[in-house]
Scaffold this active site. Structure first.
Site, PDB file in Angstrom:
ATOM      1  N   ASP A   1    -121.659 -81.741 -66.659  1.00 27.47           N
ATOM      2  CA  ASP A   1    -121.480 -82.392 -65.360  1.00 27.47           C
ATOM      3  C   ASP A   1    -121.568 -81.425 -64.188  1.00 27.47           C
ATOM      4  OD1 ASP A   1    -119.067 -81.222 -65.927  1.00 27.47           O
ATOM      5  OD2 ASP A   1    -117.840 -83.021 -65.636  1.00 27.47           O
ATOM      6  N   ARG A   2    -121.619 -80.121 -64.476  1.00 25.46           N
ATOM      7  CA  ARG A   2    -121.716 -79.163 -63.374  1.00 25.46           C
ATOM      8  C   ARG A   2    -123.120 -78.581 -63.263  1.00 25.46           C
ATOM      9  NH1 ARG A   2    -116.230 -75.654 -62.799  1.00 25.46           N
ATOM     10  NH2 ARG A   2    -114.771 -77.348 -63.263  1.00 25.46           N
TER      11      ARG A   2
ATOM     12  N   ASP B   1    -122.604 -76.740 -67.378  1.00 22.77           N
ATOM     13  CA  ASP B   1    -121.367 -76.337 -68.047  1.00 22.77           C
ATOM     14  C   ASP B   1    -121.222 -77.011 -69.411  1.00 22.77           C
ATOM     15  OD1 ASP B   1    -120.824 -78.910 -67.192  1.00 22.77           O
ATOM     16  OD2 ASP B   1    -118.711 -78.512 -66.807  1.00 22.77           O
TER      17      ASP B   1
ATOM     18  N   LYS C   1    -119.811 -86.491 -61.979  1.00 29.37           N
ATOM     19  CA  LYS C   1    -120.756 -85.508 -61.483  1.00 29.37           C
ATOM     20  C   LYS C   1    -121.796 -85.270 -62.567  1.00 29.37           C
ATOM     21  CE  LYS C   1    -117.556 -81.609 -62.351  1.00 29.37           C
ATOM     22  NZ  LYS C   1    -116.283 -82.235 -62.759  1.00 29.37           N
TER      23      LYS C   1
ATOM     24  N   ASP D   1    -119.798 -79.691 -70.664  1.00 31.78           N
ATOM     25  CA  ASP D   1    -120.041 -81.123 -70.841  1.00 31.78           C
ATOM     26  C   ASP D   1    -121.149 -81.664 -69.953  1.00 31.78           C
ATOM     27  OD1 ASP D   1    -118.377 -80.674 -68.639  1.00 31.78           O
ATOM     28  OD2 ASP D   1    -117.502 -82.664 -68.756  1.00 31.78           O
TER      29      ASP D   1
ATOM     30  N   SER E   1    -114.717 -79.298 -70.842  1.00 37.24           N
ATOM     31  CA  SER E   1    -115.684 -78.892 -69.823  1.00 37.24           C
ATOM     32  C   SER E   1    -116.061 -77.414 -69.878  1.00 37.24           C
ATOM     33  CB  SER E   1    -115.129 -79.277 -68.459  1.00 37.24           C
ATOM     34  OG  SER E   1    -116.088 -79.059 -67.474  1.00 37.24           O
ATOM     35  N   HIS E   2    -115.744 -76.681 -68.819  1.00 33.50           N
ATOM     36  CA  HIS E   2    -116.163 -75.281 -68.708  1.00 33.50           C
ATOM     37  C   HIS E   2    -115.224 -74.333 -69.451  1.00 33.50           C
ATOM     38  CE1 HIS E   2    -113.267 -76.373 -65.750  1.00 33.50           C
ATOM     39  NE2 HIS E   2    -112.916 -75.104 -65.623  1.00 33.50           N
TER      40      HIS E   2
ATOM     41  N   GLU F   1    -118.393 -81.410 -55.126  1.00 35.26           N
ATOM     42  CA  GLU F   1    -117.240 -80.522 -55.120  1.00 35.26           C
ATOM     43  C   GLU F   1    -117.729 -79.077 -55.110  1.00 35.26           C
ATOM     44  OE1 GLU F   1    -113.534 -81.973 -57.229  1.00 35.26           O
ATOM     45  OE2 GLU F   1    -115.079 -82.382 -58.713  1.00 35.26           O
TER      46      GLU F   1
ATOM     47  N   ARG G   1    -105.902 -81.562 -71.340  1.00 32.68           N
ATOM     48  CA  ARG G   1    -106.529 -80.345 -71.885  1.00 32.68           C
ATOM     49  C   ARG G   1    -105.481 -79.407 -72.436  1.00 32.68           C
ATOM     50  NH1 ARG G   1    -111.418 -78.893 -67.655  1.00 32.68           N
ATOM     51  NH2 ARG G   1    -112.264 -80.995 -67.739  1.00 32.68           N
TER      52      ARG G   1
HETATM   53  C1  VG1 Z   1    -111.623 -78.096 -61.630  1.00 25.88           C
HETATM   54  C2  VG1 Z   1    -112.443 -78.132 -60.356  1.00 25.88           C
HETATM   55  C3  VG1 Z   1    -112.615 -79.562 -59.890  1.00 25.88           C
HETATM   56  C4  VG1 Z   1    -113.254 -80.380 -61.015  1.00 25.88           C
HETATM   57  C5  VG1 Z   1    -112.427 -80.250 -62.281  1.00 25.88           C
HETATM   58  C6  VG1 Z   1    -113.063 -80.939 -63.465  1.00 25.88           C
HETATM   59  O1  VG1 Z   1    -110.338 -78.623 -61.398  1.00 25.88           O
HETATM   60  O2  VG1 Z   1    -111.831 -77.355 -59.351  1.00 25.88           O
HETATM   61  O3  VG1 Z   1    -113.401 -79.581 -58.728  1.00 25.88           O
HETATM   62  O4  VG1 Z   1    -113.345 -81.728 -60.657  1.00 25.88           O
HETATM   63  O5  VG1 Z   1    -112.267 -78.882 -62.622  1.00 25.88           O
HETATM   64  O6  VG1 Z   1    -114.350 -80.472 -63.674  1.00 25.88           O
HETATM   65  P1  VG1 Z   1    -109.040 -77.699 -61.144  1.00 25.88           P
HETATM   66  O7  VG1 Z   1    -107.893 -78.641 -61.078  1.00 25.88           O
HETATM   67  O8  VG1 Z   1    -108.970 -76.729 -62.259  1.00 25.88           O
HETATM   68  O9  VG1 Z   1    -109.306 -76.985 -59.856  1.00 25.88           O
HETATM   69  V1  VG1 Z   1    -114.927 -80.307 -65.247  1.00 25.88           V
HETATM   70  O10 VG1 Z   1    -116.569 -79.902 -65.145  1.00 25.88           O
HETATM   71  O11 VG1 Z   1    -113.894 -79.179 -65.815  1.00 25.88           O
HETATM   72  O12 VG1 Z   1    -114.610 -81.783 -65.934  1.00 25.88           O
HETATM   73 CO    CO Z   2    -117.585 -80.191 -66.772  1.00 22.04          CO
END
Ligand code: VG1
Ligand code: CO
Length: 542
Positions: free
Chosen positions: A280-281, A276, A375, A278, A112-113, A362, A21
């Site tokens: 998955d949340r 979110d 997820k 993509d 993602s988010h 998570e 990313r």
């Molecule tokens: C974050 C979350 C983690 C999740 C990851 C990807 O990671 O804490 O639980 O699996 O995002 O989710 P980090 O390393 O920033 O804490 V997603 O929906 O961004 O693919």
């Molecule tokens: Co996501």
């Protein structure tokens, strides 16, 4: 025709928690995306003729990279690429397609988010044949390839139009453009009792779903409005936009504030949810209540048998280490397995493949099951709806009876975003140095019983992941966890996870901030957060 283009390595293509990313302009550097994609193909050990799934969350730069990926797949010997129409595929839908169509893997374009747009974030993630994120062994191999890459292969001609359904050829490779929603919606119909949920909605049960201008819009409209009969308008912000309408597609208290406001109001719907970027949340809400994701995992584990797809019961539950131990109490009570893994869905894949667990989750608003290897936001929404359709109680009543049965685990995550990287490393380093002397120390009424740097040995393949977060456990079981985010694109993000178990029902109505007050203060005292980062408050509390 295959063209071989000379290139030079970038030194910063190490995948994080969920793929590579970076900011969009960073990705727009010459050959940046192509280098990474070629490294994926080089690490994948292709023998020719494989199928690859390609799709993304629709954010800015999605389409350009998809076209590059299709041309590179054709030049690297793939036999077929399956692409979501317009380049759209939610992460769980991509995972499903990889499994269903026997693909050797998939490329998911998403951050993602994280926010999108020309100055927003972009990301590339590789998933393997089981549909799940590439495990560390493979992401390491990809990273190694990026360090020495000297050429990439690309098909010279332009690919067929991906906005039109159907099959066309690029060289010897078939490009199959599919409806991104159809296979996913069919899978959901297999898992859940759509008739019962339809009856619930027809009986006057009201709901609101916020797609946050991201990829779940078309999925939620088809499933909630078209198939389950929720009125038009149930899905808000349902048209995917390249910049997510200028917002942050993260279903938390800050970015989903509008829907949360609605749910706390007098005329709130019975059920509210958001997803979110993509898809998955998930964030789950009821009238007057936001369900903490860790609690949601526990409730889903305790009630999954009410949905047809899980009627036989669940084999076990896995949660990431910083996720609260609420699910552990369900697993203990039901006599099923419970696994604690590092953060990130890639650590659940082996447990799911081996049949050791059925449901995973998570604290970061991610829950899912063995139906895919990611997820899955809408899956969680539908499982909740199926449970509500069976129990015919409010979300609040379900939470209260869950806490009465298993006890309540008060929980908060505090995020300090875009802090100075050196300050963040210093904070973690200092905690690490003090670990050995931590046990027995007293902070107010709290006494440290254990402190460690979490490491995980995968029970299936024996692989080991170290340095996964500092855990400080107090006598009585309360915990503070510190770790640095692996998904940010600027500076460092410190995440502090705080939890406390409360068995006494008369105290279950407390505000989490109140219930965790002493631990929150202790988290600052032990972590020296204020002193080292200059921040007196977290940016986001979830
Ligand atoms: C974050 C979350 C983690 C999740 C990851 C990807 O990671 O804490 O639980 O699996 O995002 O989710 P980090 O390393 O920033 O804490 V997603 O929906 O961004 O693919
Ligand atoms: Co996501």
């Amino acid at each position: 025709m295959i063209e071989t283009i000379a290139t030079t390595p970038y030194d910063d293509q190490k995948p994080g928690t969920s793929g590579l990313r970076k900011k969009v302009p960073h990705f727009q550097q010459p050959n940046y995306a192509a280098n990474f994609i070629q490294s994926i193909f080089d690490a994948a050990g292709l023998s020719g003729g494989e199928t690859l799934v390609i799709g993304g969350d629709g954010r800015f730069y999605n389409r350009e990279v998809i076209l590059t990926a299709i041309r590179m797949a054709a030049a690297n010997g793939y036999g077929r690429v399956i692409v979501g129409q317009g380049g759209l595929l939610s992460t769980p839908a991509a995972s499903n397609l990889i499994r269903k169509r026997g693909a050797s893997g998939g490329i998911i374009l998403s951050a993602s988010h994280n926010p999108g747009g020309p100055n927003g974030d972009f990301g590339i993630k590789y998933n393997i044949a089981n549909g799940g994120p590439a495990p560390e062994k493979i992401t390491e191999a990809i990273f190694e390839k990026t360090k020495t890459i000297s050429r990439y292969r690309i098909w010279t001609e332009t690919p067929p139009d991906i906005s039109r359904l159907g099959e066309a050829k690029l060289g010897d490779m078939v490009v199959e453009v599919i409806d991104p929603v159809a296979d996913y919606a069919a899978l959901m119909e297999q898992l859940f009792d759509f008739g019962k949920i339809r009856d619930l909605i027809a009986s006057g049960f009201t709901l609101a779903f916020d797609a946050m201008h991201a990829v779940t819009g078309p999925y939620a409209r088809e499933i909630l409005e078209n198939r389950l009969g929720a009125p038009q308008g149930t899905v808000r912000n349902g048209v995917p936009k390249e910049d997510f309408g200028g917002g942050h597609p993260d279903p938390n208290a800050v970015h989903a504030a509008e829907l949360i406001g609605t749910m706390m109001g007098d005329d709130a719907p019975d059920f509210g949810a958001a997803s979110d970027g993509d898809g998955d949340r998930n964030l789950i809400m009821g009238r007057g209540i936001v369900v903490s994701p860790s609690d949601s995992l526990a409730v889903l584990a305790a009630n999954a048998h009410l949905a047809p797809g899980y009627a036989g019961g669940i084999a076990g539950v896995a949660r990431s280490m910083p996720t609260s131990q609420a699910a552990d109490r369900v697993a203990e009570a039901r006599g099923i397995g419970i696994y604690e893994t590092p953060t990130g869905w890639k650590f659940f894949g082996n447990l799911l493949d081996a049949g050791k667990v059925t449901i995973c989750g998570e604290e970061s608003a991610g829950t899912g099951s063995n139906h895919v290897r990611e997820k899955d936001g809408l899956w969680a929404v539908l499982l909740w709806l199926n449970i509500l359709a069976e129990r015919r109680e409010s979300v609040k009543a379900i939470m209260e009876s869950h806490w009465a049965e298993f006890g309540r685990t008060f929980y908060q995550r505090h995020d300090y975003e875009e802090i100075d990287k050196r300050a963040a490393d210093g904070l973690m380093g200092s905690l690490h140095d003090r670990l050995a002397s931590m046990a027995g120390q007293r902070f107010g009424t709290l006494v440290v019983s254990e402190a460690d740097d979490f490491s995980y040995k995968d029970p299936v393949d024996g692989s080991v992941a170290t340095g996964q977060g500092i855990r400080i456990v107090f006598s009585g079981g309360s915990r503070i966890v510190y770790r640095l985010s692996g998904t940010g694109t600027k500076g460092a993000t410190l995440r502090v996870y705080i939890e406390r178990y409360e068995k006494d029902v008369s105290r279950h109505g407390q505000d989490p901030a109140e219930a965790l007050k002493e631990l929150i203060e202790t988290a600052d005292a032990i972590g020296e957060i204020r002193k080292r980062t200059g921040r007196s408050e977290p940016d986001v509390v979830t």
